[in-house]
Design an enzyme around this catalytic site. Structure first.
Site, PDB file in Angstrom:
ATOM      1  N   GLU A  58     -36.420  49.503  77.911  1.00  0.00           N
ATOM      2  CA  GLU A  58     -35.816  48.980  76.693  1.00  0.00           C
ATOM      3  C   GLU A  58     -36.725  47.930  76.067  1.00  0.00           C
ATOM      4  O   GLU A  58     -37.424  47.199  76.788  1.00  0.00           O
ATOM      5  CB  GLU A  58     -34.446  48.372  76.997  1.00  0.00           C
ATOM      6  N   HIS A  78     -27.988  48.952  73.961  1.00  0.00           N
ATOM      7  CA  HIS A  78     -27.416  48.217  75.095  1.00  0.00           C
ATOM      8  C   HIS A  78     -26.361  47.213  74.616  1.00  0.00           C
ATOM      9  O   HIS A  78     -26.402  46.023  74.941  1.00  0.00           O
ATOM     10  CB  HIS A  78     -28.524  47.494  75.867  1.00  0.00           C
TER      11      HIS A  78
END
Length: 408
Positions: free
Chosen positions: A268, A291
Site C-alpha cells: 500500500e 484501507h
C-alpha cells in the site's frame, strides 16, 4: 528518595492525526506534554522524534522497526490507533520491555457496514454500471444483477467483525455460513462449516475477516478461487497478504468471479503522494478502497478513547491488560504503598530471587503479580511507601532486569 516521573515530564508523540479523543483522555488524566503530528514520518525523522518520547501513538503507515525502537531509549509503550499491529516489530518491542496496545474492537461496526454495502453493490453490478455511466454509456440491464435476500454469505473468520457482519447480513434475509480455525458459537441462524473448501463451494459472496498469521497469508490463491461457485463475488477487508492479487485478477478476467471489493493490499502507498499500483485497477467490476474499513468518524473517535485510556492505565498503574505482545498484568493499588514495575528476562528463579532479597532487607510486599510471555517476565508489586528506595535498588541489582519503574 526515588521519585515517580511527574506527569508533565512524560512525553507523548502522536502521529498520523490520531483522533482528538486521545488528546482529551491524556489531558484529562494530567498528561500535557504531547507532540501531535498529522502525518507519518520517514525512518530518519522518526528516529529523531522518538528519541525523547515515553509513549508513541501511530496508525498504519508508521513503521516501528527494530532499528527505530532501539533508538528510542526512553520509550515505555506503543499505541496502535487501529486494529492491526503489523507495522510494529512486536518481538523487538517485547525484548526491549515495551508493551504494544491496539484497538481491536472499536471499528468493528464500521468494517461490517462497509462489507455489507459492498455486498449489495456487487450483487447489483453497480460498480461496473457506475463506471459505464461516467463514461457516457447507459447499460440499463438486469443481467447478473441480484437481490441479496436468500443468497449465501460465506464469512471466513468469525471474530468480532465477522460475527457482527453475520447479524447484519441475516437481517437482510441472507443465509450465513462461516469458517473459523476454532469452533465458534454462531449468532442468529449462522452455520459453521467444516472447511474453507466447503464454504467456497457454497457461498454466493465470500468475505475475509482473518488476522495476519502465517496460516492466513496467501490463503486465497488460484486454487481457492477455482473452488468458488461460478459467478460468485469476493471481498477482502482483512489483511492484504491474505490474497494472491494476480490470481484474483485472473479469476475476474475469466469471469469465474463476477466482481470483487478490496480494501487492503499486499503493498500500500505510504502517503497520498505515492501512486497506487495494482492489476485490479483494470476492472470496472471491482471496488477498490484505500484501507478505509475502519475510517469513520465514529470508529476513529472510539479508537482514540480506547488506546488513550490504555496509555493512561499503563502509565498510572502499570496495567498491561490487552497488550498484544506483552504479559498481561493488572492488580488494584494498595493504600499506603508505592508500585514497582519490574520487566526482566524470563529465566527460572527471578521471583524467588527478588522475594528473598526483599526479605533480607525487611521490605514488606503488600501485593504482587508476575506473568511471562516468551523471553520476558513482568512483575508488578506494591511495597510500603517507606521501602520503595530500598526496593528499587534491589530490583535494579537483579541481573535479569530489563527496566524498572516506580509509581505513586
Amino acid at each position: 528518595m526515588t521519585l515517580s516521573l511527574h506527569k508533565d515530564k512524560i512525553r507523548f508523540l502522536l502521529l498520523e492525526g490520531v483522533h482528538d479523543n486521545a488528546l482529551k483522555v491524556l489531558n484529562d488524566a494530567g498528561y500535557t506534554n504531547i507532540e501531535y503530528i498529522k502525518s507519518a514520518l520517514d525512518e530518519a525523522e522518526l528516529i529523531e522524534k522518538i528519541k525523547d518520547a515515553h509513549f508513541i501513538g501511530i496508525r498504519s503507515r508508521t513503521q516501528l522497526t527494530r532499528k527505530v525502537l532501539e533508538s528510542a531509549e526512553k520509550l515505555i509503550a506503543i499505541g496502535c490507533f487501529c486494529i492491526g499491529t503489523n507495522q510494529v516489530d512486536l518481538e523487538a518491542a517485547l525484548e526491549l520491555g515495551i508493551p504494544v496496545f491496539n484497538a481491536p474492537y472499536s471499528n468493528t461496526r464500521s468494517v461490517a457496514e462497509l462489507v455489507l454495502a459492498e455486498t449489495i453493490m456487487l450483487m447489483r453490478g453497480v460498480p461496473e454500471k457506475n463506471a459505464v455511466v461516467h463514461r457516457g454509456g447507459w447499460n440499463k440491464s438486469a443481467k447478473d444483477s441480484y437481490e441479496v435476500r436468500g443468497k449465501v454469505m460465506g464469512i471466513v473468520g468469525y471474530g468480532s467483525i465477522g460475527s457482527q457482519l453475520s447479524v447484519l447480513a441475516e437481517s437482510l434475509g441472507m443465509k450465513v455460513i462461516y469458517h473459523d480455525a476454532v469452533t465458534k458459537l454462531p449468532l442468529g441462524n449462522a452455520v459453521q462449516v467444516g472447511s474453507l473448501e466447503e464454504l467456497l463451494a457454497k457461498a454466493d459472496v465470500v468475505t475475509l475477516h482473518v488476522p495476519d498469521l502465517p496460516s492466513t497469508r496467501n490463503m486465497m490463491t488460484a486454487k481457492e478461487f477455482a473452488q468458488m461457485k461460478d459467478g460468485a463475488f469476493f471481498i477482502n477487508a482483512a489483511r492484504g497478504g491474505c490474497v494472491d492479487i494476480d490470481a484474483l485478477a485472473a479469476a475476474l478476467e475469466s469471469k469465474k468471479i463476477l466482481g470483487a471489493a478490496i480494501d487492503v493490499f499486499p503493498k500500500e502507498p505510504k502517503s497520498a503522494d505515492e501512486v497506487f499500483e495494482s492489476p485490479l485497477r483494470a476492472f470496472d467490476n471491482v471496488i477498490l478502497t484505500p484501507h478505509v474499513g475502519g475510517s469513520t468518524q465514529e470508529a476513529q473517535a472510539n479508537i482514540g478513547l480506547e488506546v488513550g485510556e490504555k496509555f493512561v492505565r499503563y502509565s498510572d498503574q502499570g496495567d498491561t491488560t490487552s497488550a498484544v505482545n506483552f504479559p498481561n498484568v493488572s492488580i488494584p493499588f494498595t493504600e499506603g504503598t508505592h508500585r514497582l514495575l519490574h520487566i526482566h528476562r524470563n529465566v527460572p528463579g527471578v521471583l524467588s530471587q527478588i522475594n528473598a532479597s526483599f526479605a533480607d532487607a525487611g521490605i514488606n510486599i503488600a501485593a504482587q503479580s508476575l506473568m511471562t510471555k516468551g523471553d520476558v517476565g513482568y512483575l508488578v508489586m506494591d511495597v510500603d511507601d517507606n521501602d520503595s528506595d530500598k526496593a528499587m535498588a534491589r530490583l535494579r541489582a537483579v541481573p535479569e532486569t530489563i527496566r524498572v519503574r516506580v509509581l505513586f
